[in-house]
Scaffold this motif. Structure first.
Motif, PDB file in Angstrom:
ATOM      1  N   ARG A  55       0.256  -3.110  -8.636  1.00 39.19           N
ATOM      2  CA  ARG A  55      -0.360  -3.500  -7.449  1.00 39.19           C
ATOM      3  C   ARG A  55      -1.833  -3.572  -7.801  1.00 39.19           C
ATOM      4  O   ARG A  55      -2.489  -4.770  -7.282  1.00 39.19           O
ATOM      5  N   ASP A  56      -2.562  -2.400  -7.986  1.00 41.16           N
ATOM      6  CA  ASP A  56      -3.923  -2.391  -8.068  1.00 41.16           C
ATOM      7  C   ASP A  56      -4.686  -3.426  -9.112  1.00 41.16           C
ATOM      8  O   ASP A  56      -5.385  -4.209  -8.688  1.00 41.16           O
ATOM      9  N   SER A  63       0.819  -1.022  -0.002  1.00 39.78           N
ATOM     10  CA  SER A  63       0.073   0.049   0.046  1.00 39.78           C
ATOM     11  C   SER A  63       0.947   1.394   0.110  1.00 39.78           C
ATOM     12  O   SER A  63       0.332   2.403  -0.357  1.00 39.78           O
ATOM     13  N   ARG A  69       2.520   0.871  -8.631  1.00 40.09           N
ATOM     14  CA  ARG A  69       0.983   1.146  -8.211  1.00 40.09           C
ATOM     15  C   ARG A  69      -0.061   0.399  -9.033  1.00 40.09           C
ATOM     16  O   ARG A  69      -0.979  -0.184  -8.470  1.00 40.09           O
ATOM     17  N   TRP A 119       3.681   1.420  -1.877  1.00 37.62           N
ATOM     18  CA  TRP A 119       4.303   1.744  -2.916  1.00 37.62           C
ATOM     19  C   TRP A 119       4.083   3.160  -3.625  1.00 37.62           C
ATOM     20  O   TRP A 119       2.992   3.596  -3.509  1.00 37.62           O
ATOM     21  N   SER A 120       5.023   3.929  -4.060  1.00 45.12           N
ATOM     22  CA  SER A 120       4.795   5.114  -4.712  1.00 45.12           C
ATOM     23  C   SER A 120       5.038   5.492  -6.183  1.00 45.12           C
ATOM     24  O   SER A 120       4.580   6.265  -6.738  1.00 45.12           O
TER      25      SER A 120
END
Length: 162
Positions: free
Chosen positions: A133-134, A122, A130, A124-125
């Motif tokens: 991940r999503d 959560s 991201r 991760w930038s």
């Protein structure tokens, strides 16, 4: 109480207004809540996990966060405490309290592990990470095992929840 992410060891953010606005993509309600918050009493703390060696030494039993606090990323902490209480009560009534930990620990440990991983990802930038991940969360979230875990379904304890 609400939980949200902030830069590691970075509270309060130097640009609080910018940080609040960064939540806008989750809806105007979120930023409205953040704007309405009285930040003078805000507390920043790193999320901690609890994993104790033994949950019981009869007649003393640890349940919920005392036995297995977890990161809030799955929203299962309160549920785990309630299930602990219900299962333990039934086991005590049946004189089988020695089974409590063997019934609950494997599932709760798995929930802790997944919550910990979700906590890590959560934060991760980097944009491509991201997006990946999503995508994975959407795909994996529809898998039967993930749905069972999100719902708190643990077959070994079902008999004690009726």
């Amino acid at each position: 109480f609400f939980f949200c992410t902030a830069p590691f060891r970075g509270w309060p953010p130097a640009d609080r207004e910018g940080w609040i606005e960064s939540w806008h993509r989750f809806g105007p309600e979120v930023t409205a809540i953040l704007h309405a918050t009285d930040w003078s009493g805000a507390n920043y703390d790193e999320v901690k996990e609890v994993e104790v060696g033994r949950w019981s030494s009869p007649p003393i039993f640890l349940i919920g966060d005392a036995a297995h606090a977890m990161t809030p990323n799955l929203g299962q902490g309160a549920n785990a405490a309630l299930v602990d209480g219900r299962v333990l009560a039934r086991l005590l009534a049946e004189g089988k309290e020695s089974r409590f930990e063997s019934i609950r620990r494997p599932f709760v440990s798995e929930v802790q592990r997944v919550a910990r991983r979700m906590s890590q990802v959560s934060r991760w930038s980097w944009g491509p990470a991201r997006a990946f991940r999503d995508l994975v969360v959407r795909w994996r979230g529809s898998a039967p095992g993930a749905l069972r875990m999100a719902a708190g379904v643990n077959p070994p304890e079902e008999a004690y929840l009726r």
